[in-house]
Design a protein around this motif. Structure first.
Motif, mmCIF file in Angstrom:
data_model
loop_
_atom_site.group_PDB
_atom_site.id
_atom_site.type_symbol
_atom_site.label_atom_id
_atom_site.label_comp_id
_atom_site.label_asym_id
_atom_site.label_seq_id
_atom_site.Cartn_x
_atom_site.Cartn_y
_atom_site.Cartn_z
ATOM 1 N N ARG A 167 42.976 -46.312 -39.046
ATOM 2 C CA ARG A 167 42.731 -47.724 -38.721
ATOM 3 C C ARG A 167 42.444 -48.472 -40.013
ATOM 4 O O ARG A 167 41.629 -48.037 -40.822
ATOM 5 N N LYS A 209 39.209 -51.335 -45.583
ATOM 6 C CA LYS A 209 38.507 -50.161 -45.049
ATOM 7 C C LYS A 209 39.525 -49.359 -44.249
ATOM 8 O O LYS A 209 40.260 -49.929 -43.435
ATOM 9 N N VAL A 225 35.819 -42.415 -43.514
ATOM 10 C CA VAL A 225 36.011 -43.850 -43.770
ATOM 11 C C VAL A 225 36.106 -44.053 -45.286
ATOM 12 O O VAL A 225 35.234 -43.607 -46.032
ATOM 13 N N VAL A 247 36.494 -46.958 -48.187
ATOM 14 C CA VAL A 247 36.494 -48.389 -48.504
ATOM 15 C C VAL A 247 37.060 -48.534 -49.915
ATOM 16 O O VAL A 247 36.537 -47.952 -50.863
ATOM 17 N N GLU A 266 34.665 -46.030 -51.922
ATOM 18 C CA GLU A 266 33.520 -45.408 -51.264
ATOM 19 C C GLU A 266 34.088 -44.568 -50.132
ATOM 20 O O GLU A 266 34.986 -45.011 -49.419
ATOM 21 N N PHE A 299 32.975 -42.142 -46.775
ATOM 22 C CA PHE A 299 31.872 -41.795 -45.872
ATOM 23 C C PHE A 299 32.406 -40.836 -44.806
ATOM 24 O O PHE A 299 33.511 -41.038 -44.303
ATOM 25 N N PHE A 302 31.633 -39.352 -41.103
ATOM 26 C CA PHE A 302 30.834 -39.490 -39.877
ATOM 27 C C PHE A 302 31.132 -38.306 -38.967
ATOM 28 O O PHE A 302 32.299 -38.010 -38.709
ATOM 29 N N GLU A 316 30.641 -39.046 -32.832
ATOM 30 C CA GLU A 316 29.604 -39.803 -32.112
ATOM 31 C C GLU A 316 28.419 -40.215 -32.990
ATOM 32 O O GLU A 316 27.436 -40.746 -32.480
ATOM 33 N N ALA A 317 28.484 -39.969 -34.301
ATOM 34 C CA ALA A 317 27.343 -40.342 -35.156
ATOM 35 C C ALA A 317 27.442 -41.812 -35.541
ATOM 36 O O ALA A 317 28.530 -42.348 -35.677
ATOM 37 N N ASP A 318 26.274 -42.444 -35.712
ATOM 38 C CA ASP A 318 26.251 -43.862 -36.069
ATOM 39 C C ASP A 318 26.073 -44.077 -37.559
ATOM 40 O O ASP A 318 26.217 -45.182 -38.054
ATOM 41 N N GLU A 319 25.659 -43.026 -38.244
ATOM 42 C CA GLU A 319 25.475 -43.133 -39.684
ATOM 43 C C GLU A 319 26.189 -41.973 -40.368
ATOM 44 O O GLU A 319 26.322 -40.899 -39.793
#
Lengths: 163, 375
Positions: free
Chosen positions: A4, A14, A26, A28, A36, A38, A40, A43-46
């Motif tokens: 996406r 992103k 993810v 960026v 950057e 990341f 995840f 189901e994790a939010d951070e």
């Protein structure tokens, strides 16, 4: 694999990639060239991991991931999911009108839309080569472009074509 | 004053402005806050030393033009149409943050044109400051960021039409001829952006690489100046100039190369805004400013709550989103400068303070969002 893409106004782009494991990666990409990354967990939010790379570091990492330094599986015509881009390898042979010319002289991007993102010359890897870089017989070029651009590249710089 | 003395004065002024901006940017960056806030603070702090002067105002105008040009270049209609369900989020934001305050202000105390500009300043969240703060907070990758980006995409397109209507109101009475001109200009530029991609690509192929920046900058300035000459906003012209280049192959390269110029321009823009905020506020201005701030927080909270539900965000990102939309910035400042002749003085002061306080309070909320959510 699903990618996406989101434009971040004034920042860059992103890219969110759902991996086979269910994790989400993810990336960026900033206008300034920084990256950057990341990770995840499902189901994790951070993020559980963050990596910050400079432009030069990101290109080196990309080359390693792309198989420029070590190629255990054939990468020819590896179709990327992102915008239908094609990543292709090309060896400069004496029959091609590329040898002994710089990338700028050949105007590869202007004439075909294809970008040379790396050159493997013997054991040496030249990431993001300078336009003044002169191509030599035996160089292995890492090219990126759309299918249409690759076809134009073949028409312009294929065997037996003149400049 | 002789030409030499005037030039010396301007150059000294520009030097002082850049020095103040650098110090402000460094201090705020060191505090892990967006440097934009540092430029604004530097403007406020420089009021004892400087007054706005022609070179600074020009630099600030170029900053606005480049910000709107980038927004236009990054805005793709097709993308908006790929996610039609998001139109509801955009509509909710517009209803709660433009229509509602416009109605309240119009019914309560202001004539319709002044209420329009006040609502226009009240409505948009600053994508420039918010995304810069999210970057500083290392939260750009979080799930709620996408919702924030969609809010700003919706605001970009809505503000473009609001600017078109605003151009018909700047003379006090509604001038529908100007509004029609503005919409005709938008339509012509939309057709141009659909048909001129290939010719522009061919132009960039022919132009020597070192002249690419100059060609783009000329294009931006000519279209912005043309819009201005039609009594439209230069920001609208710049946005539409950006639209022309949305699909050209060289877009990302141009974006990267003009980024530095944009950074300098936007720094001057926020500095100039800081320099123009009245430090002494009338009681009436203070009261209205405070009420606007409270109303602004309430309507953005409601907006974020609605969007969080509609976007089916998980509980934590949904709660974080509640604190991420409060900051106003570039759009609001442009709306204020356009509506200046129509807004009564206490309202002008109140709105300037509303924008400043929403930046401060909004950034505090955004940075503390994680802590609120973890509790």
């Amino acid at each position: 694999m699903k990618v996406r893409e989101t434009t971040l106004p004034g920042v860059g782009k992103k890219f969110a990639i759902t991996l086979q494991s269910g994790d989400e990666l993810v990336i960026v990409v900033h206008i300034t060239g920084e990256r950057e990354m990341f990770l995840f967990r499902p189901e994790a939010d951070e993020p559980c991991a963050e990596i910050f790379l400079t432009d030069a570091e990101a290109r080196e990492v990309a080359l390693i991931l792309g198989g420029a330094a070590y190629e255990p599986t054939p990468l020819h015509q590896a179709e990327l999911v992102l915008r239908g881009l094609v990543l292709d390898w090309l060896t400069v042979t004496p029959n091609l009108p590329l040898a002994s010319h710089s990338i700028a002289e050949l105007q590869i991007r202007k004439r075909t839309g294809v970008s040379v993102i790396a050159i493997r010359r013997g054991e040496r890897i030249i990431p993001n080569p300078d336009p003044t870089e002169r191509l030599e017989v035996g160089d292995l070029l890492l090219l990126v472009g759309t299918g249409e651009q690759m076809r134009r590249f073949q028409e312009t710089f294929g065997e037996g074509k003149g400049l | 004053m002789s030409g030499h003395a005037a030039l010396e004065r301007e150059l000294t002024g520009v030097g002082l402005v850049f020095l103040s901006m650098t110090v402000g940017g460094l201090v705020f960056s060191g505090l892990r806050l967006p440097p934009l806030l540092g430029y604004l603070a530097a403007g406020l702090a420089s009021q004892w030393l400087l007054r706005p002067f022609p070179s600074l105002l020009l630099l600030s105008t170029i900053g606005v033009i480049l910000v709107f040009f980038f927004l236009g270049m990054e805005f793709e209609w097709q993308r908006l149409l790929t996610a039609p369900y998001r139109l509801l989020s955009i509509a909710l934001n517009f209803a709660l943050n433009f229509c509602l305050p416009f109605g309240i202000l119009w019914l309560a105390c202001l004539p319709a044109p002044a209420a329009f500009f006040a609502a226009m300043a009240f409505y948009p969240t600053s994508s420039v400051i918010t995304l810069s703060a999210l970057y500083k907070a290392r939260r750009l990758a979080n799930p709620e960021t996408e919702a924030i980006v969609w809010v700003s995409v919706g605001e970009d397109v809505t503000v473009m039409f609001l600017l078109a209507i605003a151009s018909g109101l700047t003379r006090g009475e509604a001038n529908w001829g100007n509004v029609l001109t503005a919409f005709a200009f938008i339509a012509v530029m939309a057709v141009a952006s659909l048909t001129l991609t290939r010719p522009l690509e061919r132009l960039f192929e022919r132009v020597p690489k070192e002249l690419d920046n100059l060609v783009v900058f000329t294009l931006i300035l000519i279209i912005s100046a043309f819009a201005f000459s039609l009594h439209l906003s230069e920001a609208l012209g710049a946005f539409l100039a950006g639209q022309l280049l949305t699909r050209v192959r060289e877009r990302e390269e141009l974006e990267a190369r003009l980024h530095l110029l944009r950074e300098i321009g936007i720094a001057a823009f926020f500095f100039t805004f800081g320099l123009q905020i009245p430090l002494r506020l009338s009681a009436e201005g203070m009261l209205w400013g405070l009420m606007l701030l409270l109303l602004g927080i309430a309507t953005k909270l409601l907006t974020a709550w609605g969007i969080g539900i509609w976007e089916t965000l998980r509980p934590r990102p949904k709660r974080r989103l509640l604190f991420c939309l409060w900051v106003r910035g570039e759009f609001s400042i442009v709306a204020l400068s356009l509506g200046k002749p129509l807004l009564p003085p206490p309202w002008r002061e109140a709105l300037q303070w509303f924008v400043l306080s929403s930046i401060l309070v909004g950034l505090v909320a955004l940075f503390l969002a994680d802590r609120f959510v973890r509790r």
